[in-house]
Design a protein around this motif. Structure first.
Motif, PDB file in Angstrom:
ATOM      1  N   GLY A 163       0.779  -1.224   0.000  1.00  0.00           N
ATOM      2  CA  GLY A 163       0.000   0.000   0.000  1.00  0.00           C
ATOM      3  C   GLY A 163       0.810   1.273   0.000  1.00  0.00           C
ATOM      4  N   ASP A 164       2.123   1.178   0.133  1.00  0.00           N
ATOM      5  CA  ASP A 164       2.975   2.367   0.204  1.00  0.00           C
ATOM      6  C   ASP A 164       3.514   2.677  -1.192  1.00  0.00           C
ATOM      7  OD1 ASP A 164       4.532   4.461   0.995  1.00  0.00           O
ATOM      8  OD2 ASP A 164       6.134   3.222   1.837  1.00  0.00           O
ATOM      9  N   VAL A 165       2.778   3.499  -1.950  1.00  0.00           N
ATOM     10  CA  VAL A 165       3.195   3.868  -3.307  1.00  0.00           C
ATOM     11  C   VAL A 165       3.417   5.367  -3.432  1.00  0.00           C
ATOM     12  CG1 VAL A 165       2.039   1.890  -4.359  1.00  0.00           C
ATOM     13  CG2 VAL A 165       0.780   4.033  -4.039  1.00  0.00           C
ATOM     14  N   GLU A 166       3.376   6.068  -2.336  1.00  0.00           N
ATOM     15  CA  GLU A 166       3.498   7.534  -2.405  1.00  0.00           C
ATOM     16  C   GLU A 166       4.862   7.959  -2.942  1.00  0.00           C
ATOM     17  OE1 GLU A 166       2.925  11.439   0.514  1.00  0.00           O
ATOM     18  OE2 GLU A 166       2.632   9.389   1.286  1.00  0.00           O
ATOM     19  N   ARG A 167       5.891   7.202  -2.633  1.00  0.00           N
ATOM     20  CA  ARG A 167       7.229   7.602  -3.087  1.00  0.00           C
ATOM     21  C   ARG A 167       7.385   7.453  -4.603  1.00  0.00           C
ATOM     22  NH1 ARG A 167       7.819   2.621  -0.537  1.00  0.00           N
ATOM     23  NH2 ARG A 167       8.747   0.936  -1.770  1.00  0.00           N
ATOM     24  N   HIS A 168       6.476   6.726  -5.270  1.00  0.00           N
ATOM     25  CA  HIS A 168       6.536   6.570  -6.724  1.00  0.00           C
ATOM     26  C   HIS A 168       5.661   7.579  -7.452  1.00  0.00           C
ATOM     27  CE1 HIS A 168       8.693   2.795  -6.176  1.00  0.00           C
ATOM     28  NE2 HIS A 168       7.782   2.435  -5.301  1.00  0.00           N
ATOM     29  N   GLN A 169       4.997   8.434  -6.733  1.00  0.00           N
ATOM     30  CA  GLN A 169       4.047   9.357  -7.337  1.00  0.00           C
ATOM     31  C   GLN A 169       4.760  10.387  -8.209  1.00  0.00           C
ATOM     32  OE1 GLN A 169       0.862  10.805  -4.730  1.00  0.00           O
ATOM     33  NE2 GLN A 169       1.313  12.866  -5.432  1.00  0.00           N
ATOM     34  N   GLY A 170       4.300  10.490  -9.465  1.00  0.00           N
ATOM     35  CA  GLY A 170       4.836  11.494 -10.395  1.00  0.00           C
ATOM     36  C   GLY A 170       6.145  11.140 -11.055  1.00  0.00           C
ATOM     37  N   LEU A 171       6.708   9.965 -10.785  1.00  0.00           N
ATOM     38  CA  LEU A 171       7.992   9.573 -11.393  1.00  0.00           C
ATOM     39  C   LEU A 171       7.737   8.726 -12.639  1.00  0.00           C
ATOM     40  CD1 LEU A 171      10.008   8.636  -8.168  1.00  0.00           C
ATOM     41  CD2 LEU A 171       9.879  10.847  -9.335  1.00  0.00           C
ATOM     42  N   LEU A 172       8.308   9.130 -13.766  1.00  0.00           N
ATOM     43  CA  LEU A 172       8.094   8.450 -15.034  1.00  0.00           C
ATOM     44  C   LEU A 172       9.395   7.833 -15.513  1.00  0.00           C
ATOM     45  CD1 LEU A 172       5.875  11.097 -16.869  1.00  0.00           C
ATOM     46  CD2 LEU A 172       5.132   9.043 -15.654  1.00  0.00           C
ATOM     47  N   GLN A 173       9.305   6.548 -15.866  1.00  0.00           N
ATOM     48  CA  GLN A 173      10.474   5.850 -16.406  1.00  0.00           C
ATOM     49  C   GLN A 173      10.869   6.486 -17.746  1.00  0.00           C
ATOM     50  OE1 GLN A 173      11.971   3.472 -14.792  1.00  0.00           O
ATOM     51  NE2 GLN A 173      13.348   2.530 -16.285  1.00  0.00           N
ATOM     52  N   GLY A 174      12.120   6.826 -17.881  1.00  0.00           N
ATOM     53  CA  GLY A 174      12.595   7.476 -19.096  1.00  0.00           C
ATOM     54  C   GLY A 174      12.858   8.952 -18.924  1.00  0.00           C
ATOM     55  N   LEU A 175      12.355   9.549 -17.846  1.00  0.00           N
ATOM     56  CA  LEU A 175      12.618  10.962 -17.561  1.00  0.00           C
ATOM     57  C   LEU A 175      13.322  11.133 -16.220  1.00  0.00           C
ATOM     58  CD1 LEU A 175       9.405  12.809 -18.797  1.00  0.00           C
ATOM     59  CD2 LEU A 175      11.670  12.805 -19.823  1.00  0.00           C
ATOM     60  N   HIS A 176      12.815  10.530 -15.177  1.00  0.00           N
ATOM     61  CA  HIS A 176      13.366  10.700 -13.841  1.00  0.00           C
ATOM     62  C   HIS A 176      14.433   9.630 -13.550  1.00  0.00           C
ATOM     63  CE1 HIS A 176       9.412  12.684 -13.698  1.00  0.00           C
ATOM     64  NE2 HIS A 176      10.048  13.558 -12.932  1.00  0.00           N
TER      65      HIS A 176
END
Length: 431
Positions: A418-431
């Motif tokens: 349930g802990d997905v907040e740290r992945h919020q807004g991160l896109l593979q290929g940019l970040h």
């Protein structure tokens, strides 16, 4: 209470003001106490007669009742009046102190409660009355109950790990079906999309595009800065045209709502730039680019359908799911803005994503990277977790959206707890 004499009016009023209900034994005990108080106030008698009634034979031994015969021939009735003595002049019988009545005397109350306690010990049948009640002198005859027990410790809410939604069981859920949308059925399917969109909590997007034509010369992609990576993405998205857009929806409980595959006709193999190897790869997976040119719908039609669907309503609190989503999100922004070029820098791109999609954008590829047991590639992860391919179009844009949602739900409520907040807004290929 209605059968009590009018001398008990104060008692009845005070009883009606109590929030709790007394049982019969408690009522008897309280009435007895009130009777003793009224008797003392009226000189030792409670039921006295103020005037003689016809046919009434008084008791000669009662000093509080007038003497006479039953037919009214006798002495005139005697009216007894209680002599009021101010409280500051009356001396208490028990404590021999002035300033209070008997009902408020702490010595009397203590003696009275001691008698009641002995009485309950001698008569077990009347022992149901709570003798632990203490009397409050300030409240007169009414009891003051003990304070309530201290509140229990507040319940501790644990947000990690989070329980899965009640209807999310990937091994028991039906196999999703993909609906291919062409110009001929666009009107009906866009209506179905609007009908399902208001219940959607999770939206997955996948875009098929004709490869890459711009690259950063002389540098490996992994060593590029964020701005350099974004410049490459911007150059390709501004130049190329999308071929197919897949949209998959799930509600707040994880139930599949629908999957649509919008086939676009704007790309021309002979006139528009493309990567030949990418087109051959898509053709092997079942995407006929020439058929798109004949039967597909325009990007303008898809833009209007998405803007009118309600999926972009910020009040919905929706989460947008992609896999390796740098290009997927970029092409989606291009469609929503009517083909406008992407913002010039990364900060402008992030602001545009937040304006259209909100803050809850998740890339399944970044989430899977935190799980060492997960293989690379969306299809390999799907096979590893045991998900089945959707029916209708199992290898193209909508299928990728369905798989991205399946993997996201599994990783969020399974491996990541349930802990997905740290992945919020991160896109593979940019970040």
């Amino acid at each position: 209470m209605a059968s009590l004499p009018k001398e008990f009016e104060t008692f009845v009023v005070n009883y009606n003001m109590q929030p709790e209900t007394w049982d019969i034994e408690k009522v008897i005990a309280m009435c007895t106490q009130e009777e003793e108080r009224i008797t003392a106030l009226h000189g030792g008698s409670l039921n006295y007669v103020k005037e003689k009634k016809k046919g009434f034979l008084p008791n000669k031994g009662s000093p509080s009742k007038p003497q006479g015969n039953g037919n009214g021939n006798g002495k005139a009735p005697v009216h007894y009046q209680h002599r009021h003595i101010p409280v500051d002049r009356e001396t208490g019988v028990h404590c021999k102190e002035k300033g209070h009545y008997k009902k408020d005397c702490p010595v009397f109350l203590k003696t009275f409660m001691a008698k009641r306690g002995n009485s309950s010990a001698q008569h077990p049948a009347r022992g149901s009355i709570d003798r632990s009640i203490c009397m409050n002198p300030a409240a007169g005859m009414f009891p003051m109950f003990p304070p309530p027990p201290p509140p229990e410790m507040p319940f501790s809410y644990h947000t990690f790990p989070a329980p899965p939604p009640p209807f999310y069981f990937h091994n028991a859920a039906p196999v999703p079906v993909v609906c291919s949308v062409w110009a001929s059925n666009f009107r009906d399917e866009s209506h179905n999309l609007r009908r399902m969109a208001w219940n959607a909590r999770y939206v997955a997007v996948n875009v098929q595009y004709p490869g890459l034509v711009h690259h950063h010369a002389g540098k490996d992609h992994n060593v590029l800065t964020v701005e350099e990576r974004y410049s490459v993405v911007k150059a390709n998205v501004d130049t190329l045209k999308p071929l197919q857009v897949g949209v998959a929806l799930r509600d707040a409980d994880g139930r599949h709502l629908g999957a649509w595959e919008f086939n676009l006709r704007d790309f021309c193999r002979l006139a528009d730039p493309c990567d030949g190897n990418s087109l051959k790869y898509l053709d092997d997976r079942g995407l006929n680019v020439d058929e798109l040119r004949v039967r597909g719908l325009s990007a303008k039609m898809l833009r209007e359908a998405l803007l009118c669907s309600g999926l972009l309503d910020a009040r919905g609190g929706r989460s947008w799911i992609v896999y390796a989503g740098a290009y997927h999100v970029s092409y989606l922004l291009k469609l929503l803005t009517g083909g406008a070029p992407l913002p010039e820098d990364m900060a402008g791109f992030v602001d545009a994503v937040r304006s259209y999609l909100g803050d809850q954008v998740y890339d399944v590829a970044r989430m899977a990277a935190d799980c060492p047991a997960m293989p690379l590639g969306l299809e390999r992860i799907t096979a590893h977790l045991g998900f089945q391919s959707p029916l209708g179009s199992p290898c193209l844009a909508a299928a990728a959206g369905v798989h991205a949602l399946q993997v996201f739900m599994r990783l969020k409520y399974g491996e990541l707890g349930g802990d997905v907040e740290r992945h919020q807004g991160l896109l593979q290929g940019l970040h």
